[in-house]
Design a protein around this motif. Structure first.
Motif, PDB file in Angstrom:
ATOM      1  N   SER A  83       0.811  -1.212   0.000  1.00 23.86           N
ATOM      2  CA  SER A  83       0.000   0.000   0.000  1.00 23.86           C
ATOM      3  C   SER A  83       0.850   1.271   0.000  1.00 23.86           C
ATOM      4  O   SER A  83       0.392   2.322  -0.450  1.00 23.86           O
ATOM      5  N   ILE A  84       2.086   1.186   0.477  1.00 20.85           N
ATOM      6  CA  ILE A  84       2.972   2.350   0.422  1.00 20.85           C
ATOM      7  C   ILE A  84       3.229   2.731  -1.030  1.00 20.85           C
ATOM      8  O   ILE A  84       3.108   3.895  -1.431  1.00 20.85           O
ATOM      9  N   ALA A  85       3.556   1.740  -1.838  1.00 19.11           N
ATOM     10  CA  ALA A  85       3.793   1.995  -3.261  1.00 19.11           C
ATOM     11  C   ALA A  85       2.535   2.535  -3.931  1.00 19.11           C
ATOM     12  O   ALA A  85       2.589   3.466  -4.743  1.00 19.11           O
ATOM     13  N   GLY A  86       1.394   1.954  -3.594  1.00 18.36           N
ATOM     14  CA  GLY A  86       0.145   2.410  -4.188  1.00 18.36           C
ATOM     15  C   GLY A  86      -0.134   3.871  -3.888  1.00 18.36           C
ATOM     16  O   GLY A  86      -0.566   4.625  -4.765  1.00 18.36           O
ATOM     17  N   GLY A  87       0.127   4.272  -2.646  1.00 19.34           N
ATOM     18  CA  GLY A  87      -0.091   5.662  -2.283  1.00 19.34           C
ATOM     19  C   GLY A  87       0.840   6.611  -3.006  1.00 19.34           C
ATOM     20  O   GLY A  87       0.435   7.696  -3.438  1.00 19.34           O
ATOM     21  N   VAL A  88       2.090   6.198  -3.163  1.00 20.45           N
ATOM     22  CA  VAL A  88       3.070   7.032  -3.858  1.00 20.45           C
ATOM     23  C   VAL A  88       2.658   7.269  -5.305  1.00 20.45           C
ATOM     24  O   VAL A  88       2.677   8.400  -5.810  1.00 20.45           O
ATOM     25  N   VAL A  89       2.264   6.214  -5.994  1.00 20.65           N
ATOM     26  CA  VAL A  89       1.913   6.339  -7.412  1.00 20.65           C
ATOM     27  C   VAL A  89       0.579   7.062  -7.590  1.00 20.65           C
ATOM     28  O   VAL A  89       0.408   7.862  -8.513  1.00 20.65           O
ATOM     29  N   ALA A  90      -0.366   6.820  -6.695  1.00 26.13           N
ATOM     30  CA  ALA A  90      -1.663   7.501  -6.789  1.00 26.13           C
ATOM     31  C   ALA A  90      -1.500   9.013  -6.690  1.00 26.13           C
ATOM     32  O   ALA A  90      -2.251   9.777  -7.318  1.00 26.13           O
ATOM     33  N   ARG A  91      -0.517   9.471  -5.905  1.00 26.71           N
ATOM     34  CA  ARG A  91      -0.303  10.919  -5.703  1.00 26.71           C
ATOM     35  C   ARG A  91       0.694  11.510  -6.690  1.00 26.71           C
ATOM     36  O   ARG A  91       0.952  12.716  -6.673  1.00 26.71           O
ATOM     37  N   ALA A  92       1.303  10.681  -7.529  1.00 21.00           N
ATOM     38  CA  ALA A  92       2.313  11.166  -8.477  1.00 21.00           C
ATOM     39  C   ALA A  92       1.662  11.997  -9.581  1.00 21.00           C
ATOM     40  O   ALA A  92       0.476  11.835  -9.873  1.00 21.00           O
ATOM     41  N   PRO A  93       2.426  12.879 -10.209  1.00 20.30           N
ATOM     42  CA  PRO A  93       1.885  13.630 -11.348  1.00 20.30           C
ATOM     43  C   PRO A  93       1.397  12.677 -12.438  1.00 20.30           C
ATOM     44  O   PRO A  93       2.036  11.667 -12.733  1.00 20.30           O
ATOM     45  N   ALA A  94       0.259  13.011 -13.022  1.00 21.76           N
ATOM     46  CA  ALA A  94      -0.325  12.157 -14.062  1.00 21.76           C
ATOM     47  C   ALA A  94       0.281  12.492 -15.416  1.00 21.76           C
ATOM     48  O   ALA A  94      -0.403  12.947 -16.335  1.00 21.76           O
ATOM     49  N   ASP A  95       1.584  12.245 -15.536  1.00 17.94           N
ATOM     50  CA  ASP A  95       2.295  12.603 -16.766  1.00 17.94           C
ATOM     51  C   ASP A  95       2.957  11.415 -17.446  1.00 17.94           C
ATOM     52  O   ASP A  95       3.663  11.560 -18.439  1.00 17.94           O
ATOM     53  N   GLY A  96       2.734  10.205 -16.902  1.00 18.95           N
ATOM     54  CA  GLY A  96       3.278   9.010 -17.534  1.00 18.95           C
ATOM     55  C   GLY A  96       4.691   8.649 -17.136  1.00 18.95           C
ATOM     56  O   GLY A  96       5.228   7.657 -17.651  1.00 18.95           O
ATOM     57  N   TYR A  97       5.280   9.396 -16.215  1.00 13.79           N
ATOM     58  CA  TYR A  97       6.670   9.116 -15.847  1.00 13.79           C
ATOM     59  C   TYR A  97       6.794   8.233 -14.600  1.00 13.79           C
ATOM     60  O   TYR A  97       7.881   7.774 -14.297  1.00 13.79           O
ATOM     61  N   MET A  98       5.696   8.011 -13.878  1.00  7.96           N
ATOM     62  CA  MET A  98       5.713   7.070 -12.755  1.00  7.96           C
ATOM     63  C   MET A  98       4.537   6.121 -12.898  1.00  7.96           C
ATOM     64  O   MET A  98       3.378   6.530 -12.908  1.00  7.96           O
ATOM     65  N   LEU A  99       4.861   4.833 -13.026  1.00 14.38           N
ATOM     66  CA  LEU A  99       3.877   3.780 -13.178  1.00 14.38           C
ATOM     67  C   LEU A  99       4.000   2.821 -11.994  1.00 14.38           C
ATOM     68  O   LEU A  99       4.894   2.947 -11.167  1.00 14.38           O
TER      69      LEU A  99
END
Length: 331
Positions: A83-99
């Motif tokens: 869930s830590i990873a999920g939270g990080v990616v959910a809050r990341a900029p929606a620009d395609g650079y973090m999946l």
């Protein structure tokens, strides 16, 4: 200055401005925004190195990089059952650079096993590619004197104190609880941060058993250090073909496979998500990649991109039913 002269000056100024604007527009069009991606792309893995999820992600990253023309970095962010990873990616900029390499555990299990998770597993992500699935199997030490599932059931029912099971993933927790319920024996849950850690403690004798994905357990099965007793899937694994399914072992129908979907943050631009979907579909369909995935017990399965959201929703609902049936309270 006469009215006629003022009008002429005004017309000249407007003409000059129009020419300048046209020039600026032409220059802007001659230097368009560079197409995505212009820098490395990161795929976050919700578990430690050595897990099946990690191995899969590294294969996908390797094949994705030349298609995107940029390095694709694998970043392990283990903890809290992913869930830590999920939270990080959910809050990341929606620009395609973090999946993220989303799994059945992170996107169907955690929302049902944890009171709070730092993301909405459906609303906060854009699916960009289904990679495949992998079954789980019950693993015990080869020298534990347990040769068959029947031996294990007899041992579990007679054990005082009860046998212990390690769960490094939500899947292992639910499958183990279901097994305990169906054989009518108590099994004591020992939580772990990752599946390889639970497996290591089975090998060292610290705990009695764990449900591990076949890919992670396979080297120990081949080395004769661990024994697989039952597969929690609808069909047998070709890598351990002699191991029966729950249904074949008389435990009733049951399947809780791990699955893997590459996701991006919600609201990722459609063209970026589309390019990722095309690339990942091509990668999974490659014979070379498919062979590499099967070697780690992941069955590459094509799935139309427009089907993935409904699939993930159905899996989340399935987990809710199984968690309730197993009598597990969210923690």
């Amino acid at each position: 200055m006469s009215f006629t002269r003022r009008a002429a000056v005004r017309r000249a100024a407007l003409a000059t401005f129009a020419l300048a604007s046209t020039g600026l527009g032409a220059r802007a069009q001659s230097h368009p925004t560079p197409p995505w991606p212009t820098k490395p792309v990161t795929i976050v893995v919700p578990y430690t190195a050595g897990s099946a999820t990690d191995a899969l992600t590294r294969i996908v990253a390797e094949r994705l990089s030349p298609r995107l023309g940029q390095p694709v970095i694998v970043d392990n962010k283990a903890g809290a059952n992913g869930s830590i990873a999920g939270g990080v990616v959910a809050r990341a900029p929606a620009d395609g650079y973090m999946l993220m390499m989303a799994t059945a555990a992170t996107h169907a299990g955690n929302p049902n096993l944890m009171k709070t998770v730092p993301y909405d597993s459906l609303a906060d992500f854009t699916p960009t590619g289904y990679c495949g699935s992998i079954p789980f199997t019950l693993a015990v030490r080869a020298d534990a004197g347990i040769a068959t599932l029947a031996d294990f059931v007899a041992r579990a029912k007679a054990a005082k104190p009860p046998l212990t099971y390690g769960a490094g993933t939500p899947s292992a927790r639910v499958i183990s609880s279901t097994l305990a319920q169906r054989i009518g024996a108590e099994l004591v849950h020992v939580p772990y941060k990752a599946a390889p850690l639970a497996l290591a403690d089975v090998l060292s004798g610290q705990i009695d058993m764990t449900f591990i994905d076949v890919g992670t357990g396979l080297p120990q099965f081949k080395a004769g250090k661990l024994k697989a007793l039952v597969v929690a899937s609808e069909k047998r694994s070709p890598l351990i073909p002699d191991v029966p399914t729950f249904a074949e072992a008389g435990l009733g129908p049951f399947a809780l496979d791990a699955w893997f979907v590459v996701v991006a943050p919600a609201r990722t631009p459609a063209d970026v998500a589309g390019r990722l979907r095309q690339a990942i579909a091509e990668i999974v369909a490659e014979p070379e990649t498919a062979a590499r995935l099967r070697a780690i017990s992941i069955e590459p399965e094509p799935m139309a991109p427009d089907r993935i959201p409904a699939f993930m929703k159905a899996e989340k609902e399935k987990w809710a039913m199984l968690v309730k049936a197993a009598g597990i309270d969210p923690e």
